[in-house]
Write a protein that holds these residues in place. Sequence first.
Motif, short mmCIF file in Angstrom:
data_model
loop_
_atom_site.label_atom_id
_atom_site.label_comp_id
_atom_site.label_asym_id
_atom_site.label_seq_id
_atom_site.Cartn_x
_atom_site.Cartn_y
_atom_site.Cartn_z
N ILE A 1 0.84 -1.19 0.00
CA ILE A 1 0.00 0.00 0.00
C ILE A 1 0.88 1.24 0.00
O ILE A 1 1.86 1.32 0.75
N LEU A 2 0.51 2.21 -0.82
CA LEU A 2 1.23 3.47 -0.85
C LEU A 2 0.65 4.37 0.23
O LEU A 2 -0.50 4.78 0.17
N THR A 3 1.46 4.64 1.26
CA THR A 3 0.97 5.43 2.39
C THR A 3 1.58 6.83 2.36
O THR A 3 2.64 7.04 1.78
N VAL A 4 0.89 7.76 2.98
CA VAL A 4 1.33 9.16 2.95
C VAL A 4 1.84 9.58 4.32
O VAL A 4 1.09 9.56 5.29
N PRO A 5 3.12 9.95 4.43
CA PRO A 5 3.66 10.41 5.71
C PRO A 5 3.01 11.71 6.18
O PRO A 5 2.60 12.54 5.37
N TRP A 6 2.93 11.86 7.48
CA TRP A 6 2.35 13.04 8.11
C TRP A 6 3.22 14.27 7.83
O TRP A 6 2.73 15.35 7.61
N ASP A 7 4.52 14.07 7.82
CA ASP A 7 5.48 15.13 7.53
C ASP A 7 5.50 15.34 6.02
O ASP A 7 5.82 14.43 5.27
N TYR A 8 5.18 16.54 5.60
CA TYR A 8 5.12 16.83 4.16
C TYR A 8 6.44 16.56 3.45
O TYR A 8 6.48 16.31 2.26
N ARG A 9 7.52 16.65 4.19
CA ARG A 9 8.84 16.59 3.56
C ARG A 9 9.27 15.17 3.21
O ARG A 9 10.26 14.97 2.52
N ILE A 10 8.53 14.18 3.72
CA ILE A 10 8.90 12.78 3.51
C ILE A 10 8.10 12.21 2.34
O ILE A 10 6.89 12.45 2.24
N PRO A 11 8.76 11.47 1.43
CA PRO A 11 8.03 10.93 0.28
C PRO A 11 7.04 9.85 0.72
O PRO A 11 7.15 9.31 1.82
N LYS A 12 6.09 9.55 -0.16
CA LYS A 12 5.17 8.45 0.14
C LYS A 12 5.97 7.16 0.32
O LYS A 12 7.03 6.99 -0.27
N ILE A 13 5.44 6.26 1.12
CA ILE A 13 6.17 5.03 1.44
C ILE A 13 5.29 3.82 1.11
O ILE A 13 4.13 3.78 1.52
N HIS A 14 5.88 2.87 0.38
CA HIS A 14 5.20 1.59 0.13
C HIS A 14 5.29 0.74 1.39
O HIS A 14 6.38 0.46 1.88
#
Length: 1042
Positions: free
Chosen positions: A360-373
């Motif tokens: 699953i492609l998840t979205v970090p809370w910190d805008y500066r971090i890329p999405k993480i599989h």
Amino acid sequence: MIKTEKILHLKSSRGRKVRVVREHYVRERVPCYSSLCQAGCDNNGKVLPGDLTHYVVPDVGVVVDYQEILEFRELQGIVFTQTACQAVHHCKGRSRQYNRLRNLLKDPRHDSVLFANEFQEYSFCLREIGESQEQWQTRCVYSAAVWYYNHLAGLMDVVMITEDRDVIAQYSNLHSGVYVISVQEYLQNFWSALRAAHELYSSICQALQEKESECTEKEFTDHLPAEVLEAGIKSGRYIQGTLNVNKHRALTEASVRAEGLSDKNAELSSEVLVYGKKNRNRAVHGDIVVVELLPKSEWRGKVSALTEGQLDEKNGEDLQSKPMPTGRIVGILQRNWRDYVVTFPPRESTQSQSRNSQRILTVPWDYRIPKIHVSTQQADALQDHRVVVRIDSWESTSLYPNGHSVKVLGRAGELETEMQTILIENSIRVPPFSDAQLREMPVNSPEKPWKVDPAQVAERRDLRDSHLVFSIDPAGCEDVDDTLSVRSLAGGKLLELGVHIADVTHFVPEGSLTDLEAHARATTYYLADRRYDMLPAVLSADLCSLLGGVDRYAMSVVWQLDAHTLAVDKVWYGRTIIRSSYQLHYELAQALLNGEQAEVPELSLLSPYEKDAKLAELTQALEMLTHVARHLRAQRDQGGALELEGVEVRAQLDNEKNITALVPRQPLEIHETVAECMIYANHWVALKIHESFPHQALLRHHPPPRQEFFNQLVESAKSRGFAIDTRSNKALADSLDKAVDLQDPLLNRLLRMMATQAMSQAHYFSTGAISEDQYYHYGLALDRYTHFTSPIRRYADMVVHRLLTAAIDVDKGQSPNKALATNKELDELAHHINKKNRAAQQAQKLSTELFQCLYFKDRDPGTDPCCVTDAVIYAIRDNGVLAFVPLYGIKGPVYLKNREGLVLSAEQDRRCEWQSGSVRRYSDHIMTTSTIGTTTFKLFNHITVRISVQSSRCHADSVSLELVYNRPHQIGALHQTQSHGRNQLVQEVVRLAQEASQQVQEKATWRPKLSKEEHEFCQSKSPNLYLLLEEIRELSLMEIEY
Ligand SMILES: [Zn+2]
């Protein structure tokens, strides 16, 4: 000792295989580090307890892939073999993991040891011909497990864990008392209640499986090998620095602040822009990267327009987007990945994302971090939940990094989830104090009351009968960490002033588990509705609280002053025993000073005659104290001490520490008096420890601000006809005092706020790390400063107490009982504490913003009168202004031009409407022009704004301000309610959240599991709002911290 040969097949950093033959010596005696040892091993250091059901020996594969599970502090009796540790060490790209492993083995809070199995004669195995490296390693680990069983004479069963089915089949029945099982079986059998470990296990398994089925098409260029990067940095071809992603344009804009530029590049500005995803080449915010500059023709500028949520950057920052050095990342020297909070997408999008795979492609809370599989089998259960994940890798074939989930925090948007998110995002770990830590604490219970130790009486100066000691704190305060004494000596020729601080380090020896925990936390954390203590409550609220009428240990500084000139004649530092006579609060102390009628609780039972005598004695002491403090303050004012903007509310608490009222803080002189004495003590302790240890004392400095940061302040003040002189702290303080608009008291407050923002932060440092001319404390106008007066809630103060103790020992001709930290160690400690303080500050700010959002979230901005309020313009930007809402303490952008290109224009009644038109910015105002006419918005003008919440599923919600009228908000009552807002807001949000969680619990859904976790996290949820406010005041004043 027996000599043998050991053959290793290693991979070089370029992937080449190398065969290494080493002479290898084995011996009979190698420590087992078990308390059950029957053979008299030389077990120095950490020892495994004997009262366990088994010891566990993980094989190489388990240590390499599942180390995070072994890191759980709940797990006990872990034996790491040298074979496994070396395997991690030799794994390419695992240096961070290896460091973590080494730290784990060193950490006394974690129950694990290292067994040098390859040096043990009877456990070492020679590699056989035809045996693969993996087979040989397995045999070594198994042999170590058998050795333990035999060495401890069968007193302890041994469990070897492995993920290799063949190994289980081959070894599990070879030796009674030595079991070989899988990690999963192990967790199920021994740690079935440790849910977090089970979840982490399945998440790591999933990630490992996904990794095997990775595709091979390249999305990014490969990183260059380390040797090439190093050579490039040396020659000046490449630049090394830390990647900083722009929060507001995270997908495109990042920069690298260069470190250690060679002369060749010295003319370059110290910042390199990295534009776009390809150029960023898989680097993540915070990584140490290597950049190659692009040709000048490809250089670009930063974007300067106001972006949503963007507040004031440092004033000196150039807002013009002129081209700057621009580069691409060619390699990464060090990954600085931490735990990230991500949000799982809602069902619809997971289905479209991948039907079969559970990645699953998840979205970090910190805008500066890329999405993480994230690979998971629980995608459905986790939708719209916030989850802690760790990144495992980012291959050049993948658009996104791969990670695994570590812990589920809860549903996004709920108070508890969001608070935990804030802690994790700031790397703040505050688990409940462990039993082992609490066992170190002294006991003080009705059955077993704590008593002064006669041995301590012999060693300490006893002030119980000789000195009138008292404390002055906010009403309702429980943690009293400072007390004062003052008396006249030598027939009135001398004056003796004493500051007595709780002797925390007496109860917390250096290196104890409690000390390690306090060190790791570095500070008590104050969030909007709760706090997390640095020390267990038995110290912070009891034995180290200098309560009235009880004996307490203290660290004291006692000055003898000339009664007339107040010049210092003598200073004495040392350990004391005190018994505070009065626990005063500020209003009571001030009332006594003012000669008003006041009831002192401690005197209520005395006869009128005795009472009068005692009262006269106390009042005289307070008068002397005030006299001394005025003098000290005047001295510092001469030097240029600054008074900056602060919060001016005070919470009135009842006996149960509930907030009964919020009243505007009356500036009582007694506040300043106490503060001045504490600053004085901190200053003199700084002088002492620096004198004793010129190269290894912990001090605190406040560097002078960079002049260009004051530009906005100076320009802004000028627009209202005030001249701000920033050439020195004294000039700044004086000119700020004069910049008062009698019509608008807010103006001075805003100017002080701007001055605060232009300031540098105060920092701890080791005296050997910087030159003496940098020791100066700009805000307090003192040449030496440190923190000594709050050891209960700041680790720096504990360090300083130990340094002071060592200095006193040296004076007595004794050598300190423990080796002092070296300059390097102290410097690292200072960095650690500074970092934790920034995190504490950031968490506090974020939690306040969270409460603001929760307060406004369910209100209708169109109808609710709470949402419309007065604001002041404090900065001008290209497409809008920045405004401050005094009622709620909110700062934010107000747009005058929207995405459709419409601008806000005021009608006859000054109501603003969106019209087509244009906007023009000037230094102290901004103008919009439309068919209705021209509207001017001037700096420091009052406007009426509407507050609403911009919800975000994956990130923090934010408050947004919308212009309603170009005039002050008219349904005034501003003065009555001024500044109440923030605290009423906290109360109301807490109440709503409690109601909501009750409702959920009544409905009895999946929720109970979560609330257990909630309870675990809250250590002291007492809403001691006063402390919180004091802390906020401290933060905004930077240094009324004493
Ligand atoms: Zn032994």
